[in-house]
Design an enzyme around this catalytic site. Structure first.
Site, PDB file in Angstrom:
ATOM      1  N   GLU A  70       0.822  -1.207   0.000  1.00 15.19           N
ATOM      2  CA  GLU A  70       0.000   0.000   0.000  1.00 15.19           C
ATOM      3  C   GLU A  70       0.859   1.262   0.000  1.00 15.19           C
ATOM      4  OE1 GLU A  70      -3.050  -0.709  -0.662  1.00 15.19           O
ATOM      5  OE2 GLU A  70      -2.350  -2.766  -0.482  1.00 15.19           O
TER       6      GLU A  70
ATOM      7  N   ASP B 127     -10.430   4.910  -1.795  1.00 15.72           N
ATOM      8  CA  ASP B 127     -10.278   4.869  -0.342  1.00 15.72           C
ATOM      9  C   ASP B 127     -11.092   5.949   0.359  1.00 15.72           C
ATOM     10  OD1 ASP B 127      -8.689   2.677  -0.316  1.00 15.72           O
ATOM     11  OD2 ASP B 127      -6.821   3.719   0.099  1.00 15.72           O
TER      12      ASP B 127
ATOM     13  N   SER C 256      -6.718  -8.274  -3.565  1.00 16.77           N
ATOM     14  CA  SER C 256      -6.715  -6.929  -4.123  1.00 16.77           C
ATOM     15  C   SER C 256      -6.698  -5.884  -3.011  1.00 16.77           C
ATOM     16  CB  SER C 256      -7.937  -6.716  -5.006  1.00 16.77           C
ATOM     17  OG  SER C 256      -9.108  -6.773  -4.231  1.00 16.77           O
ATOM     18  N   HIS C 257      -6.453  -4.658  -3.412  1.00 14.10           N
ATOM     19  CA  HIS C 257      -6.348  -3.547  -2.461  1.00 14.10           C
ATOM     20  C   HIS C 257      -7.590  -3.451  -1.579  1.00 14.10           C
ATOM     21  CE1 HIS C 257      -5.477   0.543  -1.011  1.00 14.10           C
ATOM     22  NE2 HIS C 257      -6.761   0.766  -1.208  1.00 14.10           N
ATOM     23  N   MET C 258      -8.767  -3.463  -2.217  1.00 15.32           N
ATOM     24  CA  MET C 258      -9.993  -3.273  -1.438  1.00 15.32           C
ATOM     25  C   MET C 258     -10.306  -4.483  -0.550  1.00 15.32           C
ATOM     26  SD  MET C 258     -11.300  -0.348  -1.516  1.00 15.32           S
ATOM     27  CE  MET C 258     -11.377   1.186  -2.420  1.00 15.32           C
TER      28      MET C 258
END
Length: 1000
Positions: free
Chosen positions: A808, A938, A957-959
């Site tokens: 991140e 975000d 994944s990021h989310m």
């Protein structure tokens, strides 16, 4: 009248169409049929073996060539003539009656039959509703209309429809005075004066004069019942059931009589009572599924029939006297039912879209919108018979739909259908698609793009020297998942930047440095019709450890590709369900079960395991060194931002610095993050820790997102400070069309403060420290010893935290350069090129590079933008599947049913809100729905959302990580199919524990 004589039919079509460069009778109805086809069919349906005689003038050669078997009279002086003069030149038999009609008009069969049965010397077709015939009839059309004055009706329109008895025909042909007349209206007056009986027949607006392209369709379509009744006699390839039409005026006057009539029409049958309102399906509005239908009614029970009709009528917002309810036999043995659109609903592109249910047996499941197990198929109209490869049962549907298109002369239709157990196909409804499509690209150009894409697919099957595998397939969500990161239809700029920064070179370089095979210079992402896809063969090659010999690598890649081709629904889970890319404690069991049946040997698995152990062991120790370039990028970014360089030069240098010091480090961090998450999940699968403990651990990790959340909730930072720290973020990291946070700071940072009870994170949770128990640490140590003797469980847990944080942080840092470049390009377009940011999206990285060294000028950039915009419009209309494994996939495909990733064990019931970019609305307590799992979204977490759904995105994944960290219920990567079935502003239950998402 002399009805026993054979009727002669004269069609007057000598003139040029008033709006088009076409002979009147050749006006095309978008499916190759013309007005003349319709007229001939109608005449033959009314009169047995009519003698059809056609007056032609303008482009008469084309007409004669198209219809060589018809009887034509060439009107040489058509320019200076009139319809009456054309009629007088046609040789007719004076002993038979004559029906006359203009070459650009169509009438109902009933009108033609009725006018021929009236006992009068002359019958004149008039229209008393001529001023209101179509709601959008233009003033010029009304002005040009032939008017006639009729007692009791006043001024009305003459339709051109005229019936003359044989006596009248003989008089006209023998009278020299007729030659002094110019119009049919004057002819009627002349006949009246000569004591011929003249009768007016009012068609009441129920005819069409082909002045506009959609006039025939407006004429053909009425209520549901009317439309079905009109097309029923002409259909051979599908069945329209018998019907009883109950009109409101009759119903309110005598309900008992209507029920009796229905029961007499359908003795001892099950019935369906359906809406047929004038407000339901017009040319300008559609209310499909808006009104009630009542199924499976016992016709012998008076009360059931009565209640059903009342229920349907009561569902209408308002009822006029002519509104109807349609009663038909109920088809209860269906094997599938659904709806087919004969063009793309959004763009009008030449595609069939079939949405159907082959599970429930219901005929209403698709239109009601209450079923989730529906299938969706998209077919190019170029070759819809590809349907045989997808669901052979639907071949009969395509046949029937093409017949309906021919009958109505229109190919933008919405058709409800069902297929029963005996193989009989039923048509339940036909309505026009009412969406206006501003399509400037011909179908043939779209088909050429499809052919080009097919050829590219075939040429890319040939591998380069260092690439193993006999074939390749393409996915928009494998590996670096371009559909999630840059979208299904990204701009030229987004694609070119993504390729330059990552998928042309950096991706392969990172893999090799990490210990995998070196497959440089193979690109990872290709585009078909400007839609990005991962070359799965290249991707799978890049995951083979460098220590594995070539013959083993060949067998592994072939096995991976075959597993993927046989299980296309796994294309977005290649690293989780297909390829083995790191060592985990469950490796041996999973590898044996997955690979041995695909020709991989146990020795191959041994070699793969050894290689993956070495890779994983090195991954645990190399993270710090891999991240070192980010410090240099940070320094150079601050210097660049304060420099006095021009906008284009700043954009160029920002991207190059990003590639040199940012994206390789980010790629390493992303790989480390994957290793950490995968290893954690493997510890859960083998029972070392529980899933809830893993989620608690993830929630304890401090990341950029957590910092963002805390800063937004805190009052300690000013708005300017928030902008300095987070302003570069944007929904859609590579998308110049999306505004960055700094451009709308009040919205992104302060627009909606969540309350304590609905906030997805609070200060107390931020301060909690997670500690694995001694027993858990001991079990983790036992697993760790299988891969590394130089590391303890505490160090491994620290690696997990660092790796998750690093991914991140690295993305946060490198995207500052990318965002700065997009800002500069947008500003340059506005200031120097006088274009908006959407147009800037047509630039490519090579344009920016050329401009920076003086090889391109502003004028050339504008030319590039304009030419690409025109060229790419066509490509954007091509529809492609998420996974491509053959050339046939470019012509037709079934939309995949993805396996969504449910995050946390929580649940929520709330209203959905679709977020394509920023929205100035209150999102507190709502379930946010976004296209991809991109970090630019975000900002949602500071708006008090109660849940999250994404179209794309995987378990790592990021989310997915963010929602696990924030303990927010989420469904990541629902896929195209489920995403399209979700409805904004409706209430849904999201139950992550039971892995369910459904409309409440």
């Amino acid at each position: 009248m002399d009805q026993d004589n054979k009727v002669q039919c004269c069609i007057l079509s000598a003139g040029k169409h008033q709006n088009l460069d076409s002979a009147c009778c050749l006006l095309d109805f978008s499916n190759g049929k013309s007005i003349l086809d319709w007229q001939i069919y109608s005449l033959k349906a009314v009169f047995p073996n009519p003698e059809v005689r056609i007056a032609v003038g303008y482009k008469y050669n084309e007409i004669v060539e198209a219809y060589p078997c018809l009887n034509f009279t060439h009107i040489v002086n058509w320019k200076n003539g009139s319809p009456l003069r054309s009629f007088l030149e046609i040789p007719v038999n004076t002993s038979s009656p004559v029906l006359v009609m203009y070459g650009d008009t169509v009438f109902r069969n009933e009108s033609i039959r009725s006018i021929s049965k009236i006992d009068s010397d002359v019958v004149i077709g008039i229209d008393s509703k001529w001023l209101s015939r179509y709601s959008n009839r233009n003033s010029d059309d009304i002005l040009r209309a032939e008017k006639i004055f009729v007692d009791d009706l006043g001024e009305i329109e003459y339709t051109g429809l005229l019936y003359l008895s044989s006596k009248t025909v003989k008089f006209i042909k023998n009278s020299i005075h007729v030659n002094n007349l110019d119009t049919f209206i004057s002819l009627v007056d002349f006949l009246k004066n000569n004591n011929f009986t003249c009768t007016y027949f009012d068609v009441n607006g129920d005819w069409a004069e082909m002045n506009q392209e959609d006039d025939l369709v407006q004429f053909l379509f009425g209520t549901k019942a009317q439309t079905l009744n009109r097309i029923r006699p002409r259909l051979k390839k599908s069945t329209i059931c018998d019907q009883y039409v109950c009109r409101w005026d009759k119903w309110i006057n005598n309900k008992i009589a209507e029920v009796d009539a229905i029961q007499s029409s359908f003795l001892n049958q099950k019935l369906i009572v359906r809406s047929s309102s004038y407000h339901e399906d017009g040319w300008h509005t559609a209310n499909a599924g808006a009104f009630e239908s009542v199924l499976d009614i016992d016709s012998s029970v008076n009360g059931e029939v009565f209640k059903a009709i009342e229920l349907v009528f009561n569902s209408y917002p308002r009822v006029s006297e002519k509104d109807q309810v349609l009663v038909q036999p109920f088809i209860d043995n269906t094997v599938l039912s659904g709806v087919i659109f004969t063009c793309d609903l959004a763009t009008g592109s030449p595609y069939y879209t079939i949405n159907y249910d082959d599970k429930s047996g219901s005929t209403e499941s698709v239109t009601s919108g209450l079923k989730s197990n529906l299938r969706t198929i998209t077919l190019s109209r170029k070759n819809p018979w590809i349907i045989k490869n997808i669901d052979d049962r639907l071949t009969k549907l395509i046949d029937a739909v093409q017949e309906i298109e021919d009958v109505v002369g229109f190919n933008k239709l919405d058709i409800e259908f069902a297929l029963d157990e005996a193989g009989e196909l039923f048509t339940f409804q036909v309505r026009p698609i009412v969406v206006e499509h501003c399509k400037s690209v011909s179908d043939e150009k779209i088909y050429k793009q499809i052919l080009f894409a097919q050829n590219r697919f075939s040429s890319w099957q040939n591998a380069s020297l260092d690439i193993k595998g006999e074939f390749t397939v393409f996915s928009n969500m494998a590996d670096w998942n371009p559909a999630e990161i840059i979208g299904q239809r990204p701009s030229v700029l987004a694609v070119s930047l993504y390729r330059h920064l990552i998928t042309d070179e950096i991706w392969a370089r990172q893999r090799h440095e990490f210990g995998y095979r070196n497959i440089h210079p193979a690109p990872l992402v290709h585009t078909f019709c400007m839609q990005p896809y991962v070359d799965c063969r290249a991707s799978l090659n890049s995951f083979i450890p460098d220590s594995v010999p070539d013959d083993t690598a060949e067998r592994l890649v072939i096995a991976y590709l075959n597993i993927l081709k046989n299980n296309p629904e796994l294309h977005d889970k290649v690293e989780l369900e297909i390829a083995f890319t790191i060592w985990t404690p469950t490796f041996r069991e999973e590898a044996n079960g997955r690979l041995l049946k695909y020709g991989v040997t146990r020795e191959d698995i041994d070699l793969l395991e050894d290689g993956l152990k070495d890779l994983t062991k090195m991954a645990f120790t190399r993270l710090g060194k891999d991240l070192e370039p980010l410090d240099e990028l940070d320094k150079r970014f601050n210097y660049l931002k304060s420099s006095k360089l021009g906008l284009m030069e700043t954009a160029y240098q920002s991207i190059e610095l990003c590639k040199e010091f940012g994206t390789l480090a980010f790629s390493h961090a992303a790989r480390a993050g994957f290793v950490a998450i995968s290893f954690l999940h493997s510890l859960v699968r083998c029972g070392v820790i529980t899933k809830s403990r893993m989620l608690d651990f993830q929630s304890s990790i401090s990341t950029v997102t957590r910092d963002f959340q805390a800063d937004c909730l805190s009052n300690s930072m000013t708005l300017d400070e928030l902008v300095i720290k987070y302003g570069h973020l944007r929904p859609g990291t590579y998308d110049v069309n999306q505004k960055a946070y700094w451009e709308m700071p009040e919205f992104y940072f302060y627009d909606s403060k969540p309350s304590d009870d609905c906030s997805s994170i609070n200060k107390k949770e931020m301060c909690e420290t997670f500690i694995f128990s001694r027993d858990e640490m001991n079990r983790i140590q036992e697993v760790l010893e299988n891969v590394s003797n130089s590391m303890n469980s505490t160090e491994l847990i620290e690696y997990f935290s660092n790796a998750i944080q690093a991914r991140e942080k690295a993305k946060f840092i490198f995207t500052r350069n990318l965002s700065l470049a997009l800002d500069c390009l947008s500003e340059y377009g506005r200031k120097e090129l006088n274009i908006d940011r959407t147009k800037i999206g047509y630039l490519s990285w090579s344009d920016i590079s050329d401009f920076s060294v003086g090889q391109a000028s502003p004028e050339l950039l504008k030319c590039q933008i304009n030419s690409r915009e025109s060229y790419l419009t066509c490509k954007q209309l091509v529809k492609l599947p998420a996974f491509i494994s053959s050339v046939d996939d470019f012509l037709g495909f079934e939309h995949e049913t993805s396996s969504p990733n449910f995050i946390t064990h929580n649940n929520t019931v709330a209203e959905l809100s679709f977020i394509d970019s920023c929205k100035n609305e209150n999102l507190e307590g709502k379930i946010a729905v976004i296209p991809g799992a991109d970090p630019g979204y975000d900002w949602l977490f500071s708006h008090g959302i109660s849940g999250l759904i994404t179209k794309y995105g995987g378990a790592n994944s990021h989310m997915a990580i963010r929602c696990a960290e924030l303990n927010l219920p989420a469904v990541i990567g629902v896929g195209d199919k489920l995403y399209s079935q979700l409805s904004s502003n409706r209430i849904y239950m999201l139950d992550c524990m039971r892995e369910k998402i459904e409309h409440v």
